[in-house]
Write a protein that holds these residues in place. Structure first.
Motif, PDB file in Angstrom:
ATOM      1  N   TYR A 148       0.164  -3.194  11.036  1.00 59.61           N
ATOM      2  CA  TYR A 148      -0.509  -2.298  11.980  1.00 59.61           C
ATOM      3  C   TYR A 148      -1.576  -3.035  12.790  1.00 59.61           C
ATOM      4  CZ  TYR A 148       1.378   1.283   8.788  1.00 59.61           C
ATOM      5  OH  TYR A 148       2.179   2.066   7.994  1.00 59.61           O
ATOM      6  N   GLY A 149      -2.332  -3.909  12.133  1.00 58.00           N
ATOM      7  CA  GLY A 149      -3.407  -4.618  12.817  1.00 58.00           C
ATOM      8  C   GLY A 149      -2.901  -5.469  13.961  1.00 58.00           C
ATOM      9  N   SER A 150      -1.711  -6.025  13.800  1.00 54.63           N
ATOM     10  CA  SER A 150      -1.099  -6.816  14.870  1.00 54.63           C
ATOM     11  C   SER A 150      -0.500  -5.913  15.936  1.00 54.63           C
ATOM     12  CB  SER A 150      -0.015  -7.720  14.284  1.00 54.63           C
ATOM     13  OG  SER A 150       0.688  -8.394  15.306  1.00 54.63           O
ATOM     14  N   PHE A 201      -8.761  -1.102  17.833  1.00 57.03           N
ATOM     15  CA  PHE A 201      -9.312  -2.446  17.943  1.00 57.03           C
ATOM     16  C   PHE A 201      -9.431  -3.113  16.576  1.00 57.03           C
ATOM     17  CE2 PHE A 201     -12.724  -5.517  19.083  1.00 57.03           C
ATOM     18  CZ  PHE A 201     -12.128  -6.072  20.214  1.00 57.03           C
ATOM     19  N   GLU A 202      -9.809  -2.352  15.560  1.00 52.03           N
ATOM     20  CA  GLU A 202      -9.924  -2.873  14.193  1.00 52.03           C
ATOM     21  C   GLU A 202      -9.283  -1.859  13.248  1.00 52.03           C
ATOM     22  OE1 GLU A 202     -11.059  -5.794  13.410  1.00 52.03           O
ATOM     23  OE2 GLU A 202     -12.795  -6.353  14.624  1.00 52.03           O
ATOM     24  N   SER A 203      -8.030  -2.069  12.936  1.00 53.38           N
ATOM     25  CA  SER A 203      -7.301  -1.118  12.100  1.00 53.38           C
ATOM     26  C   SER A 203      -7.851  -1.128  10.680  1.00 53.38           C
ATOM     27  CB  SER A 203      -5.815  -1.463  12.088  1.00 53.38           C
ATOM     28  OG  SER A 203      -5.299  -1.483  13.399  1.00 53.38           O
ATOM     29  N   SER A 204      -8.216   0.048  10.178  1.00 55.10           N
ATOM     30  CA  SER A 204      -8.750   0.131   8.825  1.00 55.10           C
ATOM     31  C   SER A 204      -7.705  -0.242   7.781  1.00 55.10           C
ATOM     32  CB  SER A 204      -9.268   1.546   8.555  1.00 55.10           C
ATOM     33  OG  SER A 204     -10.352   1.847   9.405  1.00 55.10           O
ATOM     34  N   VAL A 205      -6.445   0.087   8.049  1.00 58.14           N
ATOM     35  CA  VAL A 205      -5.331  -0.352   7.207  1.00 58.14           C
ATOM     36  C   VAL A 205      -4.553  -1.386   8.004  1.00 58.14           C
ATOM     37  CG1 VAL A 205      -3.256   0.345   5.956  1.00 58.14           C
ATOM     38  CG2 VAL A 205      -5.230   1.887   6.054  1.00 58.14           C
ATOM     39  N   GLN A 206      -4.553  -2.623   7.542  1.00 57.88           N
ATOM     40  CA  GLN A 206      -3.913  -3.699   8.288  1.00 57.88           C
ATOM     41  C   GLN A 206      -2.396  -3.701   8.130  1.00 57.88           C
ATOM     42  OE1 GLN A 206      -5.676  -6.662  10.146  1.00 57.88           O
ATOM     43  NE2 GLN A 206      -6.626  -4.665  10.429  1.00 57.88           N
ATOM     44  N   PHE A 207      -1.926  -3.300   6.959  1.00 56.23           N
ATOM     45  CA  PHE A 207      -0.490  -3.230   6.694  1.00 56.23           C
ATOM     46  C   PHE A 207      -0.320  -2.386   5.435  1.00 56.23           C
ATOM     47  CE2 PHE A 207      -2.144  -6.932   4.458  1.00 56.23           C
ATOM     48  CZ  PHE A 207      -1.581  -6.821   3.189  1.00 56.23           C
ATOM     49  N   TRP A 208       0.923  -2.061   5.111  1.00 50.43           N
ATOM     50  CA  TRP A 208       1.169  -1.353   3.858  1.00 50.43           C
ATOM     51  C   TRP A 208       2.267  -2.084   3.089  1.00 50.43           C
ATOM     52  CZ3 TRP A 208      -2.129   1.470   1.604  1.00 50.43           C
ATOM     53  CH2 TRP A 208      -1.769   2.168   0.448  1.00 50.43           C
ATOM     54  N   PRO A 209       2.083  -2.272   1.761  1.00 47.91           N
ATOM     55  CA  PRO A 209       2.917  -3.224   1.025  1.00 47.91           C
ATOM     56  C   PRO A 209       4.104  -2.657   0.266  1.00 47.91           C
ATOM     57  CG  PRO A 209       1.016  -2.644  -0.298  1.00 47.91           C
ATOM     58  CD  PRO A 209       0.904  -1.854   0.985  1.00 47.91           C
ATOM     59  N   THR A 210       4.440  -1.375   0.416  1.00 47.43           N
ATOM     60  CA  THR A 210       5.449  -0.797  -0.473  1.00 47.43           C
ATOM     61  C   THR A 210       6.820  -0.598   0.159  1.00 47.43           C
ATOM     62  OG1 THR A 210       4.912   1.512   0.053  1.00 47.43           O
ATOM     63  CG2 THR A 210       3.603   0.454  -1.676  1.00 47.43           C
ATOM     64  N   ARG A 211       6.989  -0.907   1.435  1.00 50.34           N
ATOM     65  CA  ARG A 211       8.260  -0.605   2.089  1.00 50.34           C
ATOM     66  C   ARG A 211       9.302  -1.698   1.844  1.00 50.34           C
ATOM     67  NH1 ARG A 211       4.462   1.595   5.838  1.00 50.34           N
ATOM     68  NH2 ARG A 211       4.896   3.799   6.234  1.00 50.34           N
ATOM     69  N   PHE A 254      -7.075  -2.912   3.122  1.00 51.21           N
ATOM     70  CA  PHE A 254      -8.227  -2.184   3.661  1.00 51.21           C
ATOM     71  C   PHE A 254      -9.275  -3.214   4.090  1.00 51.21           C
ATOM     72  CE2 PHE A 254      -6.499   0.651   0.255  1.00 51.21           C
ATOM     73  CZ  PHE A 254      -6.008   1.639   1.073  1.00 51.21           C
ATOM     74  N   ARG A 255      -9.068  -3.785   5.266  1.00 51.62           N
ATOM     75  CA  ARG A 255      -9.930  -4.882   5.718  1.00 51.62           C
ATOM     76  C   ARG A 255     -11.231  -4.329   6.288  1.00 51.62           C
ATOM     77  NH1 ARG A 255     -10.182  -6.530  10.977  1.00 51.62           N
ATOM     78  NH2 ARG A 255     -11.364  -8.448  11.308  1.00 51.62           N
TER      79      ARG A 255
END
Length: 404
Positions: A315-317, A282-292, A389-390
């Protein structure tokens, strides 16, 4: 004035408390090119597909632009086979098969830590469940697991907060105040690195408890270099410091927003295991990752991601995608087949997921059992600046007391 994309709007600080309407709009185009040439992947099926696609690299050294990042050259920014070797070197000090009991052995200590935090609230009628519960609990545990002195928490907490506040991937990155925060990042990271290098040197001279000492004094044929230990030590403290704090804080917040689910968990405490999975979806602790980025042209969902393009897997979406989760905006602690991507998937599946699960199950379970008549004071609460890390900066709760 150029209209902002849904992704740019989701990254604005004003929308940190609720990015989900922008994610919903973003999912209409599962793979969306952004004005800066990056590609945002927002739907569950496509996120999972790319998490397992060897044409997607996590190694920033393979990108044409090679951005600066505090997580550079760690297991989370490496590809096979370098990644596989380094992760195996670390895992043998943390998890099966070499250390099958590490996490389980910490359960009594985790219960003690969160129990004492709740005991400290006795006599209070208003509590900040971030500063007094969600933050000190996981940070104390990760320090004990890694072997970091507890008295150093205020020091590295400040460095981590400043470093994360300086990262901005949205339209506010060029604002003068944000540029000031960004300019401070290298010094904060350098101080943090120096602190950990000193600690690791101490363990090299005199072994002690915890994972860092085990990594330093590994006499096996595949020991980690000093530089690699320091870089990955930074990653583990960064990630262990942020993700579980946000998971627990959001769990308290969302259970209070959904009193029917709170009461269900109070009546049926065995739901804590699937419940924590749902709270993380419901609330992803890691919303996305920026290195890919893309190692070659990738055709996906009717779009071509060109070679070299940065890729943001949202991930959050994905965890709110109605094509994968029925009524995704409804919190359901009994949700079936809850294969969320809150801990990612593939080779970069979260290293500390078993520990995070145990901490969250313990903390949330004890909150539900012991806190009498909790009521939110402010909704939405203030949020921290970081977009990856939202999490809430504070969750103020009025309470009637703490049960024994």
């Amino acid at each position: 004035m150029v209209e902002e994309t849904p992704w740019q709007q989701a990254l604005r600080y004003a929308n940190r408390a609720n990015p989900y309407p922008f994610y919903e709009e973003l999912r209409r185009t599962p793979v969306a090119r952004q004005p800066d040439g990056s590609y945002v992947v927002s739907t569950y099926r496509e996120v999972v597909q790319l998490l397992h696609d060897p044409r997607v690299t996590s190694d920033q050294r393979k990108r044409p632009d090679t951005p600066s990042n505090p997580f550079e050259a760690t297991i989370i920014t490496e590809d096979p086979s370098e990644h596989d070797v380094d992760r195996r070197r670390m895992m043998r000090h943390f998890a099966p098969p070499e250390c099958p009991q590490t996490i389980a052995d910490f359960e009594p200590e985790i219960r003690r830590v969160f129990g004492e935090l709740l005991n400290d609230m006795k006599g209070k009628t208003r509590v900040d469940f971030v500063d007094e519960f969600a933050f000190p609990g996981p940070v104390t545990v990760i320090c004990k697991v890694l072997g970091v002195p507890l008295e150093s928490i205020p020091r590295f907490h400040g460095w981590i907060e400043a470093a994360l506040d300086g990262l901005d991937f949205g339209p506010e990155a060029n604002d003068p105040e944000q540029q000031r925060r960004t300019a401070a990042v290298p010094d904060q990271v350098a101080e943090f690195r120096q602190f950990l290098a000193g600690l690791i040197d101490q363990y090299r001279k005199q072994p002690g408890p915890g994972m860092f000492s085990g990594m330093v004094n590994d006499g096996g044929p595949e020991g980690l270099s000093q530089q690699s230990i320091v870089r990955n030590a930074m990653l583990m403290l960064f990630a262990g410091h942020e993700t579980t704090v946000n998971l627990i804080a959001h769990s308290v917040l969302n259970l209070l927003r959904h009193p029917d689910q709170l009461e269900k968990l109070r009546r049926r405490p065995e739901l804590i295991v699937p419940g924590v999975e749902e709270l993380l979806r419901f609330e992803s602790s890691v919303q996305f990752w920026p290195t890919r980025s893309a190692l070659e042209d990738i055709e996906i969902a009717g779009t071509t991601i060109p070679k070299g393009a940065p890729i943001f897997l949202a991930y959050g979406s994905a965890n709110r995608d109605p094509e994968r989760f029925e009524n995704p905006d409804r919190l359901d602690l009994e949700r079936p087949d809850n294969q969320h991507v809150g801990y990612s998937q593939g080779i970069h599946y979260c290293f500390g997921a078993p520990l995070a699960r145990l901490e969250a199950q313990t903390a949330v379970g004890e909150f539900v059992r012991r806190v009498q008549n909790p009521r939110l004071v402010e909704d939405p609460p203030p949020y921290r600046r970081n977009q990856i890390f939202r999490g809430p900066r504070h969750v103020w709760v009025d309470i009637d007391g703490i049960r024994d």
